[in-house]
Write a protein that holds these residues in place. Structure first.
Motif, PDB file in Angstrom:
ATOM      1  N   LEU A   1       0.818  -1.207   0.000  1.00 57.55           N
ATOM      2  CA  LEU A   1       0.000   0.000   0.000  1.00 57.55           C
ATOM      3  C   LEU A   1       0.859   1.267   0.000  1.00 57.55           C
ATOM      4  O   LEU A   1       0.570   2.233  -0.713  1.00 57.55           O
ATOM      5  CB  LEU A   1      -0.934   0.007   1.208  1.00 57.55           C
ATOM      6  CG  LEU A   1      -2.136  -0.937   1.141  1.00 57.55           C
ATOM      7  CD1 LEU A   1      -2.867  -0.973   2.475  1.00 57.55           C
ATOM      8  CD2 LEU A   1      -3.093  -0.523   0.025  1.00 57.55           C
ATOM      9  N   ALA A   2       1.917   1.260   0.813  1.00 55.27           N
ATOM     10  CA  ALA A   2       2.801   2.435   0.869  1.00 55.27           C
ATOM     11  C   ALA A   2       3.489   2.659  -0.472  1.00 55.27           C
ATOM     12  O   ALA A   2       3.659   3.808  -0.912  1.00 55.27           O
ATOM     13  CB  ALA A   2       3.836   2.255   1.981  1.00 55.27           C
TER      14      ALA A   2
ATOM     15  N   TRP B   1       2.297   1.895  -3.425  1.00 59.66           N
ATOM     16  CA  TRP B   1       1.301   2.472  -4.337  1.00 59.66           C
ATOM     17  C   TRP B   1       1.011   3.926  -3.986  1.00 59.66           C
ATOM     18  O   TRP B   1       0.749   4.741  -4.870  1.00 59.66           O
ATOM     19  CB  TRP B   1       0.013   1.648  -4.266  1.00 59.66           C
ATOM     20  CG  TRP B   1       0.171   0.248  -4.783  1.00 59.66           C
ATOM     21  CD1 TRP B   1       1.117  -0.193  -5.669  1.00 59.66           C
ATOM     22  CD2 TRP B   1      -0.599  -0.895  -4.426  1.00 59.66           C
ATOM     23  NE1 TRP B   1       0.974  -1.536  -5.890  1.00 59.66           N
ATOM     24  CE2 TRP B   1      -0.075  -2.004  -5.144  1.00 59.66           C
ATOM     25  CE3 TRP B   1      -1.692  -1.114  -3.591  1.00 59.66           C
ATOM     26  CZ2 TRP B   1      -0.614  -3.288  -5.044  1.00 59.66           C
ATOM     27  CZ3 TRP B   1      -2.220  -2.388  -3.483  1.00 59.66           C
ATOM     28  CH2 TRP B   1      -1.693  -3.467  -4.202  1.00 59.66           C
ATOM     29  N   GLY B   2       1.048   4.224  -2.675  1.00 61.47           N
ATOM     30  CA  GLY B   2       0.841   5.605  -2.266  1.00 61.47           C
ATOM     31  C   GLY B   2       1.872   6.539  -2.885  1.00 61.47           C
ATOM     32  O   GLY B   2       1.552   7.637  -3.355  1.00 61.47           O
TER      33      GLY B   2
ATOM     34  N   LEU C   1      -1.362   8.467  -3.712  1.00 63.66           N
ATOM     35  CA  LEU C   1      -2.613   8.133  -3.028  1.00 63.66           C
ATOM     36  C   LEU C   1      -2.618   8.680  -1.604  1.00 63.66           C
ATOM     37  O   LEU C   1      -1.595   8.660  -0.915  1.00 63.66           O
ATOM     38  CB  LEU C   1      -2.794   6.614  -2.976  1.00 63.66           C
ATOM     39  CG  LEU C   1      -2.793   5.855  -4.308  1.00 63.66           C
ATOM     40  CD1 LEU C   1      -2.944   4.365  -4.057  1.00 63.66           C
ATOM     41  CD2 LEU C   1      -3.892   6.357  -5.222  1.00 63.66           C
TER      42      LEU C   1
ATOM     43  N   GLU D   1      -3.961   8.646   2.443  1.00 62.12           N
ATOM     44  CA  GLU D   1      -4.128   7.566   3.409  1.00 62.12           C
ATOM     45  C   GLU D   1      -5.529   6.962   3.306  1.00 62.12           C
ATOM     46  O   GLU D   1      -5.716   5.745   3.441  1.00 62.12           O
ATOM     47  CB  GLU D   1      -3.893   8.092   4.834  1.00 62.12           C
ATOM     48  CG  GLU D   1      -2.456   8.487   5.127  1.00 62.12           C
ATOM     49  CD  GLU D   1      -1.520   7.294   5.148  1.00 62.12           C
ATOM     50  OE1 GLU D   1      -1.980   6.176   5.470  1.00 62.12           O
ATOM     51  OE2 GLU D   1      -0.333   7.466   4.833  1.00 62.12           O
TER      52      GLU D   1
ATOM     53  N   GLN E   1      -7.442   6.814   0.594  1.00 59.64           N
ATOM     54  CA  GLN E   1      -7.509   5.974  -0.598  1.00 59.64           C
ATOM     55  C   GLN E   1      -6.807   4.640  -0.378  1.00 59.64           C
ATOM     56  O   GLN E   1      -7.292   3.591  -0.819  1.00 59.64           O
ATOM     57  CB  GLN E   1      -6.890   6.711  -1.789  1.00 59.64           C
ATOM     58  CG  GLN E   1      -7.734   7.870  -2.304  1.00 59.64           C
ATOM     59  CD  GLN E   1      -7.050   8.646  -3.419  1.00 59.64           C
ATOM     60  OE1 GLN E   1      -5.840   8.907  -3.341  1.00 59.64           O
ATOM     61  NE2 GLN E   1      -7.795   9.006  -4.444  1.00 59.64           N
ATOM     62  N   GLN E   2      -5.674   4.668   0.308  1.00 58.54           N
ATOM     63  CA  GLN E   2      -4.980   3.411   0.613  1.00 58.54           C
ATOM     64  C   GLN E   2      -5.853   2.513   1.490  1.00 58.54           C
ATOM     65  O   GLN E   2      -5.924   1.301   1.289  1.00 58.54           O
ATOM     66  CB  GLN E   2      -3.657   3.702   1.314  1.00 58.54           C
ATOM     67  CG  GLN E   2      -2.616   4.370   0.419  1.00 58.54           C
ATOM     68  CD  GLN E   2      -1.325   4.672   1.164  1.00 58.54           C
ATOM     69  OE1 GLN E   2      -0.806   3.846   1.903  1.00 58.54           O
ATOM     70  NE2 GLN E   2      -0.801   5.870   0.983  1.00 58.54           N
TER      71      GLN E   2
ATOM     72  N   TYR F   1      -5.743   5.040  -8.586  1.00 54.69           N
ATOM     73  CA  TYR F   1      -6.607   4.557  -7.506  1.00 54.69           C
ATOM     74  C   TYR F   1      -7.696   3.610  -7.996  1.00 54.69           C
ATOM     75  O   TYR F   1      -7.873   2.517  -7.436  1.00 54.69           O
ATOM     76  CB  TYR F   1      -7.232   5.762  -6.786  1.00 54.69           C
ATOM     77  CG  TYR F   1      -8.388   5.402  -5.890  1.00 54.69           C
ATOM     78  CD1 TYR F   1      -8.180   4.773  -4.665  1.00 54.69           C
ATOM     79  CD2 TYR F   1      -9.702   5.681  -6.274  1.00 54.69           C
ATOM     80  CE1 TYR F   1      -9.247   4.435  -3.840  1.00 54.69           C
ATOM     81  CE2 TYR F   1     -10.775   5.345  -5.461  1.00 54.69           C
ATOM     82  CZ  TYR F   1     -10.544   4.721  -4.254  1.00 54.69           C
ATOM     83  OH  TYR F   1     -11.605   4.382  -3.454  1.00 54.69           O
TER      84      TYR F   1
END
Length: 533
Positions: free
Chosen positions: A21-22, A24-25, A30, A32, A34-35, A86
């Motif tokens: 997730l991080a 992709w952020g 993105l 927080e 959206q994650q 996203y």
């Protein structure tokens, strides 16, 4: 073995995505929120599809369902690798979760049908696949932390490809229910009108939370699990109407003991899944004291679960424990572990403190690991007529319940205890940084306002270190006290299980309900083999 590897693939992909997730952020900018939504897209379809697929799984056939799950996993990886932002990441997680839910809908009744004389033992062994996937996925991801995220995503295919090849030659049984010629309507009767109400409310509430946006004229109040909330009232009425119609159709309110287990599954899932974050937070400094990355916590706790679930057969044979006895012992271990962890002074870590925390966490984990599969084993043994529906509904209720009820309750008691601690210790500081009273489904509380807290640190730089120390101390003690309060959940479960043990004792002792397998394949069964008699 195919079912086991498929479950490993499920959790392997789940934890790998969570760890990315991080990445992709950073790659797509993105937020927080959206994650968090992408993470949620990997959960709620999982639980809902597990329950809904159970209604048709015996008609479709296990092998066809597994091919569908494999397709979902392959498509999900392809969508993730080619993601542009996203939306594409969200739908990739959604498709993967559908595959995960389908696998769960298949493997539980398959194992209960194949090993119908030792269901609890083999469901525990099957569900060792979940922590094994977490352990392997976590270890690999930690080992390639600096690699490109697209390569990490492709590694999700490793266990997927393995169970895909195994599917080619794998033969699945007709479910125990179908082989015993228990009708579809009799399966529905096990759940009944009252039993269907609980999963219905949770499913519709979760779908509403995800799909209905605040601002719509009908749902202008937003979306919350609260009796004062208009959408939730609508959900209750819809669920009640469907449940009454369902009950009238099957002419059954449901099995009282099964309904009781549905209710018990809510505190059970909250204790098992909801408190993990707190336990791992307490253990992080312990791992650092021992010179290990905090990410290895997952490997440590997962290894405990894998080992003990594999050993459940000898444990039950040596102790002569039935499912309810094993669940009772598990509750005692969890209560002991949580109580011990909540009393440890986490603000003053030493090498010995770290070892004590890991030991207490082991006791907690040793009890926690038996909760989920042993509950499934009990349900499979006592309600075999319910087949896939009763098995997967109770698992789905657990997954949905911890997100809709358990998580908010844990957050509520944590907020209240932290605020109470700060107010008692530093009343003047509390007045400066406390927020507005907030109403939740469990009551009102006054949280710490982070904006006020940050502003105070800027306004009083000379005292910033003291203020931070005071707040941190209150948070640490508050979280420990909140963790201790969680023990009310396994205590409720323990009393329930003891009550059921006494009930069965009054009836001559606990005995699994066994169905008589017919010698011929039912006419409505898919092209699969009968389970062994």
């Amino acid at each position: 073995m195919t079912c086991f590897i498929a479950l490993v693939a499920t959790s392997f992909g789940f934890i790998s995505r969570a760890f990315m997730l991080a990445d992709w952020g950073k790659a797509f900018g993105l937020s927080e929120t959206q994650q968090g939504e992408i993470f949620g897209a990997g959960l709620w379809p999982f639980a809902i599809s597990m329950v809904l697929f159970s209604l048709i799984i015996d008609r479709v056939g296990y092998k066809k369902a597994m091919w569908f799950a494999l397709l979902c996993h392959l498509v999900s990886v392809a969508m993730t690798v080619t993601a542009k932002g996203y939306q594409s990441l969200y739908w990739a997680a959604f498709v993967g979760a559908l595959g995960n839910g389908t696998i769960e809908a298949v493997i539980n009744p398959v194992i209960a049908s194949v090993y119908r004389h030792a269901k609890t033992k083999w469901l525990n062994i099957l569900h060792a696949g979940w922590p094994m996937g977490l352990m392997l996925g976590g270890a690999i991801t930690l080992g390639i932390e600096d690699w490109d995220w697209k390569i990490k995503v492709c590694l999700i295919l490793l266990p997927v490809v393995v169970y895909g090849f195994m599917l080619v030659t794998c033969h699945f049984p007709v479910s125990e229910r179908v082989a015993a010629k228990v009708s579809y309507k009799d399966m529905l009767k096990e759940l009944g009108g009252v039993g269907i109400f609980i999963p219905l409310v949770l499913i519709l509430e979760e779908l509403g939370r995800v799909l209905i946006q605040p601002g719509n004229s009908l749902f202008a109040d937003g979306w919350a699990f609260n009796f004062d909330n208009k959408p939730f009232t609508i959900i209750l009425l819809i669920s009640l109407a469907i449940s009454i119609a369902y009950g009238l159709y099957v002419k059954s309110a449901g099995k009282p003991m099964y309904i009781l287990m549905l209710i018990v599954m809510l505190p059970l899932a909250t204790t098992e899944l909801g408190t993990d974050g707190w336990i791992k937070e307490l253990m992080t400094p312990a791992m650092e004291q021992l010179g290990a990355q905090s990410g290895w916590l997952l490997v440590y706790t997962s290894a405990i679960m894998v080992t003990l679930r594999f050993c459940v057969g000898p444990i039950m044979r040596i102790t002569r424990l039935q499912p309810l006895g094993l669940l009772s012992v598990a509750c005692v271990l969890v209560i002991t572990g949580i109580a011990w962890l909540s009393q440890i002074n986490v603000s003053e870590y030493t090498q010995s403190t770290g070892i004590i925390v890991l030991t207490a966490a082991f006791i907690y984990g040793a009890g926690q690991c038996f909760f989920w599969p042993t509950t499934l084993g009990f349900v499979a043994e006592r309600f075999p007529k319910g087949g896939a529906l009763t098995l997967n509904t109770i698992a789905g209720v657990g997954m949905l319940g911890v997100g809709i009820l358990g998580g908010p309750w844990l957050g509520y008691i944590q907020n209240t205890t932290i605020s109470d601690q700060l107010q008692q210790r530093e009343p003047s500081l509390y007045e400066k940084i406390s927020g507005e009273p907030t109403q939740s489904m469990f009551g009102s509380y006054t949280p710490i306002d982070n904006a006020k807290y940050d502003a105070l640190l800027i306004a009083e730089p000379a005292d910033a270190d003291v203020i931070q120390s005071q707040v941190t101390k209150a948070q640490t003690v508050g979280k420990s006290q909140a963790l201790f309060k969680v023990n009310v959940l396994p205590l409720i479960m323990l009393l329930t299980f003891i009550g059921l043990i006494l009930y069965f004792k009054s009836k001559g002792g606990y005995k699994p309900v066994e169905l008589e397998i017919q010698s011929d394949t039912p006419s409505d069964a898919p092209d699969e083999s009968l389970p062994d008699s």
